[in-house]
Design a protein around this motif. Structure first.
Motif, PDB file in Angstrom:
ATOM      1  N   TRP A 131      33.390  14.342   5.959  1.00 31.77           N
ATOM      2  CA  TRP A 131      33.540  15.796   6.047  1.00 31.77           C
ATOM      3  C   TRP A 131      32.220  16.502   5.735  1.00 31.77           C
ATOM      4  CZ3 TRP A 131      36.472  18.889   8.483  1.00 31.77           C
ATOM      5  CH2 TRP A 131      36.501  20.227   8.170  1.00 31.77           C
ATOM      6  N   THR A 132      31.496  16.003   4.737  1.00 27.12           N
ATOM      7  CA  THR A 132      30.200  16.593   4.388  1.00 27.12           C
ATOM      8  C   THR A 132      29.225  16.470   5.551  1.00 27.12           C
ATOM      9  OG1 THR A 132      30.551  16.100   2.061  1.00 27.12           O
ATOM     10  CG2 THR A 132      28.287  16.514   2.747  1.00 27.12           C
ATOM     11  N   ILE A 133      29.205  15.323   6.195  1.00 29.22           N
ATOM     12  CA  ILE A 133      28.316  15.122   7.344  1.00 29.22           C
ATOM     13  C   ILE A 133      28.672  16.084   8.478  1.00 29.22           C
ATOM     14  CG2 ILE A 133      27.705  13.501   9.182  1.00 29.22           C
ATOM     15  CD1 ILE A 133      28.010  11.277   7.035  1.00 29.22           C
ATOM     16  N   LEU A 134      29.962  16.213   8.763  1.00 23.40           N
ATOM     17  CA  LEU A 134      30.384  17.097   9.849  1.00 23.40           C
ATOM     18  C   LEU A 134      30.046  18.557   9.557  1.00 23.40           C
ATOM     19  CD1 LEU A 134      33.854  15.582  10.794  1.00 23.40           C
ATOM     20  CD2 LEU A 134      31.741  15.499  12.110  1.00 23.40           C
ATOM     21  N   VAL A 135      30.274  18.985   8.329  1.00 25.15           N
ATOM     22  CA  VAL A 135      30.003  20.382   7.980  1.00 25.15           C
ATOM     23  C   VAL A 135      28.498  20.656   7.945  1.00 25.15           C
ATOM     24  CG1 VAL A 135      30.204  22.068   6.113  1.00 25.15           C
ATOM     25  CG2 VAL A 135      32.177  20.709   6.771  1.00 25.15           C
ATOM     26  N   ALA A 136      27.728  19.714   7.410  1.00 26.33           N
ATOM     27  CA  ALA A 136      26.286  19.933   7.296  1.00 26.33           C
ATOM     28  C   ALA A 136      25.594  19.882   8.657  1.00 26.33           C
ATOM     29  CB  ALA A 136      25.670  18.908   6.351  1.00 26.33           C
ATOM     30  N   ALA A 137      26.016  18.969   9.515  1.00 26.86           N
ATOM     31  CA  ALA A 137      25.355  18.815  10.815  1.00 26.86           C
ATOM     32  C   ALA A 137      25.973  19.696  11.896  1.00 26.86           C
ATOM     33  CB  ALA A 137      25.412  17.362  11.263  1.00 26.86           C
ATOM     34  N   GLY A 138      27.097  20.299  11.613  1.00 26.12           N
ATOM     35  CA  GLY A 138      27.812  21.087  12.612  1.00 26.12           C
ATOM     36  C   GLY A 138      27.016  22.194  13.271  1.00 26.12           C
ATOM     37  N   PRO A 139      26.350  23.045  12.507  1.00 31.94           N
ATOM     38  CA  PRO A 139      25.599  24.133  13.158  1.00 31.94           C
ATOM     39  C   PRO A 139      24.504  23.645  14.108  1.00 31.94           C
ATOM     40  CG  PRO A 139      25.881  24.604  10.831  1.00 31.94           C
ATOM     41  CD  PRO A 139      26.359  23.209  11.045  1.00 31.94           C
ATOM     42  N   ALA A 140      23.767  22.629  13.716  1.00 34.52           N
ATOM     43  CA  ALA A 140      22.688  22.118  14.577  1.00 34.52           C
ATOM     44  C   ALA A 140      23.263  21.464  15.834  1.00 34.52           C
ATOM     45  CB  ALA A 140      21.821  21.129  13.811  1.00 34.52           C
ATOM     46  N   VAL A 141      24.332  20.715  15.684  1.00 32.28           N
ATOM     47  CA  VAL A 141      24.950  20.063  16.845  1.00 32.28           C
ATOM     48  C   VAL A 141      25.550  21.113  17.777  1.00 32.28           C
ATOM     49  CG1 VAL A 141      26.801  18.509  17.557  1.00 32.28           C
ATOM     50  CG2 VAL A 141      25.351  17.898  15.635  1.00 32.28           C
ATOM     51  N   ALA A 142      26.182  22.130  17.209  1.00 33.10           N
ATOM     52  CA  ALA A 142      26.763  23.186  18.039  1.00 33.10           C
ATOM     53  C   ALA A 142      25.677  23.931  18.814  1.00 33.10           C
ATOM     54  CB  ALA A 142      27.556  24.156  17.169  1.00 33.10           C
ATOM     55  N   ALA A 143      24.551  24.190  18.163  1.00 36.38           N
ATOM     56  CA  ALA A 143      23.446  24.864  18.856  1.00 36.38           C
ATOM     57  C   ALA A 143      22.898  24.004  19.989  1.00 36.38           C
ATOM     58  CB  ALA A 143      22.332  25.203  17.868  1.00 36.38           C
ATOM     59  N   ALA A 144      22.754  22.708  19.742  1.00 35.50           N
ATOM     60  CA  ALA A 144      22.257  21.808  20.784  1.00 35.50           C
ATOM     61  C   ALA A 144      23.237  21.737  21.954  1.00 35.50           C
ATOM     62  CB  ALA A 144      22.021  20.417  20.209  1.00 35.50           C
ATOM     63  N   MET A 145      24.533  21.720  21.650  1.00 38.77           N
ATOM     64  CA  MET A 145      25.523  21.688  22.726  1.00 38.77           C
ATOM     65  C   MET A 145      25.498  22.977  23.545  1.00 38.77           C
ATOM     66  SD  MET A 145      28.764  19.749  20.938  1.00 38.77           S
ATOM     67  CE  MET A 145      29.868  20.819  21.755  1.00 38.77           C
ATOM     68  N   LEU A 146      25.403  24.110  22.875  1.00 40.13           N
ATOM     69  CA  LEU A 146      25.375  25.389  23.572  1.00 40.13           C
ATOM     70  C   LEU A 146      24.144  25.506  24.455  1.00 40.13           C
ATOM     71  CD1 LEU A 146      26.651  28.196  23.963  1.00 40.13           C
ATOM     72  CD2 LEU A 146      25.209  28.963  22.079  1.00 40.13           C
ATOM     73  N   ILE A 147      22.992  25.156  23.932  1.00 38.18           N
ATOM     74  CA  ILE A 147      21.756  25.204  24.730  1.00 38.18           C
ATOM     75  C   ILE A 147      21.831  24.214  25.886  1.00 38.18           C
ATOM     76  CG2 ILE A 147      19.259  24.774  24.665  1.00 38.18           C
ATOM     77  CD1 ILE A 147      20.133  27.406  23.382  1.00 38.18           C
ATOM     78  N   GLY A 148      22.398  23.039  25.641  1.00 35.89           N
ATOM     79  CA  GLY A 148      22.543  22.048  26.711  1.00 35.89           C
ATOM     80  C   GLY A 148      23.409  22.552  27.845  1.00 35.89           C
ATOM     81  N   ILE A 149      24.497  23.224  27.494  1.00 34.49           N
ATOM     82  CA  ILE A 149      25.378  23.769  28.529  1.00 34.49           C
ATOM     83  C   ILE A 149      24.676  24.878  29.302  1.00 34.49           C
ATOM     84  CG2 ILE A 149      27.483  25.129  28.887  1.00 34.49           C
ATOM     85  CD1 ILE A 149      28.728  23.460  26.606  1.00 34.49           C
ATOM     86  N   MET A 204      23.154  23.595   4.374  1.00 37.70           N
ATOM     87  CA  MET A 204      23.258  22.144   4.495  1.00 37.70           C
ATOM     88  C   MET A 204      22.907  21.463   3.180  1.00 37.70           C
ATOM     89  SD  MET A 204      21.879  21.271   8.327  1.00 37.70           S
ATOM     90  CE  MET A 204      20.287  22.024   8.156  1.00 37.70           C
ATOM     91  N   GLY A 205      21.866  21.941   2.529  1.00 38.52           N
ATOM     92  CA  GLY A 205      21.484  21.375   1.244  1.00 38.52           C
ATOM     93  C   GLY A 205      22.556  21.568   0.191  1.00 38.52           C
ATOM     94  N   ALA A 206      23.213  22.724   0.197  1.00 39.65           N
ATOM     95  CA  ALA A 206      24.284  22.982  -0.768  1.00 39.65           C
ATOM     96  C   ALA A 206      25.467  22.050  -0.541  1.00 39.65           C
ATOM     97  CB  ALA A 206      24.734  24.437  -0.671  1.00 39.65           C
ATOM     98  N   GLN A 207      25.783  21.783   0.720  1.00 36.66           N
ATOM     99  CA  GLN A 207      26.886  20.865   1.016  1.00 36.66           C
ATOM    100  C   GLN A 207      26.564  19.452   0.537  1.00 36.66           C
ATOM    101  OE1 GLN A 207      29.909  21.693   2.356  1.00 36.66           O
ATOM    102  NE2 GLN A 207      29.153  23.760   2.093  1.00 36.66           N
ATOM    103  N   ILE A 208      25.363  19.003   0.792  1.00 39.59           N
ATOM    104  CA  ILE A 208      24.962  17.663   0.381  1.00 39.59           C
ATOM    105  C   ILE A 208      24.879  17.570  -1.136  1.00 39.59           C
ATOM    106  CG2 ILE A 208      23.083  15.973   0.498  1.00 39.59           C
ATOM    107  CD1 ILE A 208      22.586  17.051   3.373  1.00 39.59           C
TER     108      ILE A 208
END
Length: 88
Positions: free
Chosen positions: A15-33, A69-73
């Motif tokens: 869950w920590t990995i998903l929450v911390a990496a979520g914004p960056a992955v979402a941005a990459a997906m949006l830009i990719g689309i 992200m740092g706070a989540q980790i």
């Protein structure tokens, strides 16, 4: 430590990995689309066109949400250290 404790730690880590990496992955997906749509509309089939905007977007999002992200980790780390200190 029993199976329930181990599964709780794994669940918390995932869950920590998903929450911390979520914004960056979402941005990459949006830009990719958006880039894929642009390439489809203009019929420009340049392979390197997709990488630069994604890298820039991920770096910008990481810079903006770095403290989150740092706070989540840090919260996960404190939870694990607390469990180690108390003997699980």
């Amino acid at each position: 430590m029993n199976e329930a404790d181990a599964l709780g730690i794994v669940h918390s880590a995932i869950w920590t990995i998903l929450v911390a990496a979520g914004p960056a992955v979402a941005a990459a997906m949006l830009i990719g689309i958006l880039v894929a749509l642009f390439q489809a509309l203009t019929q420009i089939q340049e392979v390197t066109l997709t990488f630069v905007p994604k890298i820039v977007a991920v770096l910008v999002v990481a810079a903006v949400t770095g403290s989150f992200m740092g706070a989540q980790i840090m919260a996960f780390t404190e939870e694990i250290y607390g469990r180690i200190a108390s003997g699980f």
